[in-house]
Every structure is written in structure tokens, then in C-alpha cells.
Design an enzyme around this catalytic site. Structure first.
Site, PDB file in Angstrom:
ATOM      1  N   VAL A   1     -63.785  75.553  -5.903  1.00 14.23           N
ATOM      2  CA  VAL A   1     -62.675  74.936  -5.171  1.00 14.23           C
ATOM      3  C   VAL A   1     -61.350  75.385  -5.764  1.00 14.23           C
ATOM      4  CG1 VAL A   1     -64.051  72.935  -4.493  1.00 14.23           C
ATOM      5  CG2 VAL A   1     -62.760  72.874  -6.634  1.00 14.23           C
TER       6      VAL A   1
ATOM      7  N   ILE B   1     -65.182  73.233 -11.818  1.00 15.80           N
ATOM      8  CA  ILE B   1     -64.644  74.505 -11.334  1.00 15.80           C
ATOM      9  C   ILE B   1     -65.521  75.138 -10.248  1.00 15.80           C
ATOM     10  CG2 ILE B   1     -63.454  74.970 -13.499  1.00 15.80           C
ATOM     11  CD1 ILE B   1     -65.653  77.004 -14.150  1.00 15.80           C
ATOM     12  N   GLU B   2     -66.526  74.409  -9.807  1.00 14.01           N
ATOM     13  CA  GLU B   2     -67.326  74.891  -8.680  1.00 14.01           C
ATOM     14  C   GLU B   2     -67.062  74.004  -7.451  1.00 14.01           C
ATOM     15  OE1 GLU B   2     -71.279  76.659  -9.512  1.00 14.01           O
ATOM     16  OE2 GLU B   2     -70.951  75.954 -11.559  1.00 14.01           O
ATOM     17  N   MET B   3     -67.883  72.982  -7.223  1.00 14.73           N
ATOM     18  CA  MET B   3     -67.690  72.144  -6.041  1.00 14.73           C
ATOM     19  C   MET B   3     -66.918  70.865  -6.368  1.00 14.73           C
ATOM     20  SD  MET B   3     -71.495  72.973  -4.520  1.00 14.73           S
ATOM     21  CE  MET B   3     -71.361  72.359  -2.850  1.00 14.73           C
TER      22      MET B   3
END
Length: 356
Positions: A109, A151-153
Site C-alpha cells: 500500500v 508495508i504490504e496490505m
């Protein structure tokens, strides 16, 4: 029945062929459906494993059903599992890009970049460990990690479950499959059930080994002999899935100021410093760039790295040594990886229609 109306399925007869719904006569549809049903075991409705792969053991805690697989497929492509509705599992594990993302690092994201390359989902059902450092033992354990990773979803699980259960079709499907609305456990089980169907085998190498000596070109055959011989690739890339399911330091990143510790961060064993999981080589031509840090752009660069004996460091694996391959030998090895391990029955899955 809904699964067979929405998802393309491999048939055991006629390798590389598919059955898809169409406006065929009722008789043809019934015959096709009977073939599809026979393609699954009576106990679990689990898909047949392609030629060349080992037996796939059913998960006792999470047996497969068509409905569970279809539910997991929807969730895999649903960006509503990310905090800003911009990222799905398929964003970093894109079927069109070898179930990786075609970039050096995973992108989350707000365009945040991780420090590792997105590993392929292909044949992950056979892995003893998930993630590059093996911090998850099963697909179920792995599934919720990226959803919650900042730092992903970047999604809180309570919010993710609120969103999913707030969608009538999802709630209905979870209740049908699990007897209750979505929970952390059942969300992970649905995703894992779908991911276990992403299998690749029946490649030219498999057909060659089964007796079809026309399945690979002469260059690929020379590359195969190097792979299992002089180049020693099979020391780590072994078995039907071309991985020993272990961890090795091959020197990648060890010349950096602060190397990625790899498996050591999980095991706390000094020998695991800079060691990462051996990836499958199935469909390797589709999953560039390569290595845990995505630092090598082509398979030729990968072969050249091994040919020079990796990058020297005190934890370098004992199987890594200078091989003195000629330019022709390196090219033949690349040909084998590209041609020999790429299947005409590649498990390309298109995004399904998602419930509103």
C-alpha cells in the site's frame, strides 16, 4: 456445481487441455462434468497432481472442497483485504507473471517497497516452509502475514473480517464451508485451499523422462545433463519440485554493508546466516527477477553467479564452488531451465467476479 461454472479446470486426459463452460449440448456438458468430477478424489475433491510432481498429501486440518477453493480464489484477488483497497494477494503473486510480480521487490500500500522479492505461489503446496526465511510452516500460517504487514496490505484482522463478513455473498460462502462467518482461521484456510491448486508439472522435462525423447531440444538435453552433472544444480534443486526444501547461503547480498540475515533471524543458528529457502525451478522462466533480493535480472545472470562460485563469505554453502562452465555450457543450462521446466499446462487463473 458453482465451482465448475466459474473456474477453468485441467482435465487428466489430454495433458495441456482445458474444459471451460460453453453453450454445448446437454450431453456434452454432462460428459464434461463427469470427467471433471472424476478428476478429484472422492474424499477431498482434490485436483490430480500433474506429471513429474510428487504425491500431494491432503491437509487433515483443511481438506479441500470445490466451494472452499472458489472462496479462496475470490479472496486471493480481492483488494478489499488491504487497508486502502489497492492491493490483493494477486498484486504480488500475479498469475500472468509466474505468480510473482515481475519486480525486484514486493510493492504494498502507498507504493511501499519491501526488501525481498515476491516468491512464486506455484507448487507452494509442496513446500515444508513458506517465505524466504521459512518463518511459516504451512500455507495457512503464511496467508495472514502479508495482510497484516504494515508495508504490504497493512490491514488489521478485525477490520478485514468486518469487511468480509459485511459482504452477504462472502458471509454465505463462509457459513456454507465452515459453518460460521469468516474468522482468522477460516480466512487463512480458504486462501490456502486455493493456493494448493496452483500446480505446475507435465513440462518437456517430465515428458522426456517419461520416454518422449523428442520433448526437449538437443540444447535443453545438454543443459539437463549439466544440471544433474557438472553444474551440480540438483544438489539443492532436487526432486520433482526441484527444491530440497532447505536453506542455503549462496553469497547473494553478503557483500552489502548490512546483509539480510535470512534464516538466522528465525533459527538463531549461526550457520543459517544469509541462508534462504531453495525456490522451486518450475516455471522459472516466468518469475524474473531472481534471488531473495531480486538482484539478478536474467537466468543467464543466475548461472553466471553460480559459475563463479557465488560471493565469498564465511557462511557460504559447501555446495557452492567455481564450476568453470564454458559460454556454451551456460547457454545450454539456461535453455534447459527455460524450455525444459516451462509447462504448456501453466496454471493461469483469471480474476473471478467478486461479490459486492
Amino acid at each position: 456445481m458453482k465451482l465448475f461454472c466459474q473456474q477453468t479446470l485441467h482435465l487428466p486426459a489430454g495433458r495441456g487441455s482445458y474444459w471451460t463452460p460453453s453453450s454445448k449440448s446437454p450431453l456434452i456438458v454432462l460428459l464434461s462434468l463427469s470427467m471433471v468430477l472424476s478428476f478429484f478424489s472422492t474424499d477431498s475433491l482434490q485436483a490430480q497432481v500433474p506429471l513429474g510432481l510428487p504425491e500431494l498429501k491432503e491437509s487433515k486440518e483443511n481438506p479441500s472442497t470445490p466451494g472452499k477453493i472458489e472462496l479462496g480464489k475470490m479472496l486471493f484477488f480481492d483488494k478489499r483485504l488491504s487497508t486502502d483497497n489497492s492491493i490483493s494477494c494477486a498484486s504480488c503473486h500475479d498469475p500472468a507473471k509466474g505468480y510473482s510480480n515481475g519486480e525486484q521487490f514486493a510493492t504494498g500500500v502507498e507504493n511501499q517497497k519491501g526488501g525481498r522479492n515476491s516468491p512464486t505461489v506455484i507448487n507452494s503446496a509442496f513446500h515444508n516452509f513458506q517465505f524466504w526465511d521459512g518463518r511459516a510452516a504451512t500455507l495457512e500460517e503464511q496467508a495472514l502475514g502479508p495482510i497484516q504487514n504494515p508495508i504490504e496490505m497493512n490491514m488489521k484482522m478485525d477490520l478485514a473480517l468486518e469487511r468480509i463478513n459485511g459482504i452477504p455473498e462472502y458471509r454465505k460462502r463462509f457459513e456454507e464451508e465452515f459453518g460460521e462467518p469468516a474468522s482468522d482461521e477460516t480466512l487463512a484456510k480458504a486462501l490456502a485451499a486455493f493456493e494448493r491448486t496452483i500446480l505446475s508439472g507435465d513440462a518437456p522435462y517430465d515428458r522426456f523422462e517419461a520416454g518422449d525423447k523428442t520433448a526437449m531440444s538437443e540444447a535443453a538435453q545438454r543443459g539437463k545433463d549439466l544440471f544433474f552433472g557438472k553444474a551440480n544444480c540438483s544438489a539443492c534443486h532436487s526432486g520433482g519440485n526441484f527444491t530440497d526444501n532447505s536453506f542455503h547461503n549462496i553469497g547473494i547480498g553478503m557483500d552489502q554493508e548490512k546483509p539480510d540475515e535470512g534464516r538466522f533471524a528465525i533459527s538463531k543458528l549461526g550457520g543459517d546466516t544469509g541462508a534462504f529457502k531453495t525456490p522451486t525451478l518450475r516455471e522459472i522462466a516466468r518469475t524474473a527477477p531472481y534471488m531473495h533480493d531480486g538482484s539478478l535480472k536474467t537466468l543467464k545472470e543466475v548461472v553466471e553467479h553460480y559459475n563463479k562460485g557465488g560471493i565469498a563469505n564465511e557462511y557460504l554453502d559447501e555446495e557452492i564452488f567455481e564450476m568453470n562452465l564454458t559460454e556454451q555450457e551456460m547457454n545450454d543450462l539456461v535453455t534447459f531451465l527455460k524450455e525444459g521446466l516451462s509447462s504448456e499446462s501453466y496454471p493461469l487463473v483469471e480474476a473471478p467476479e467478486l461479490p459486492e
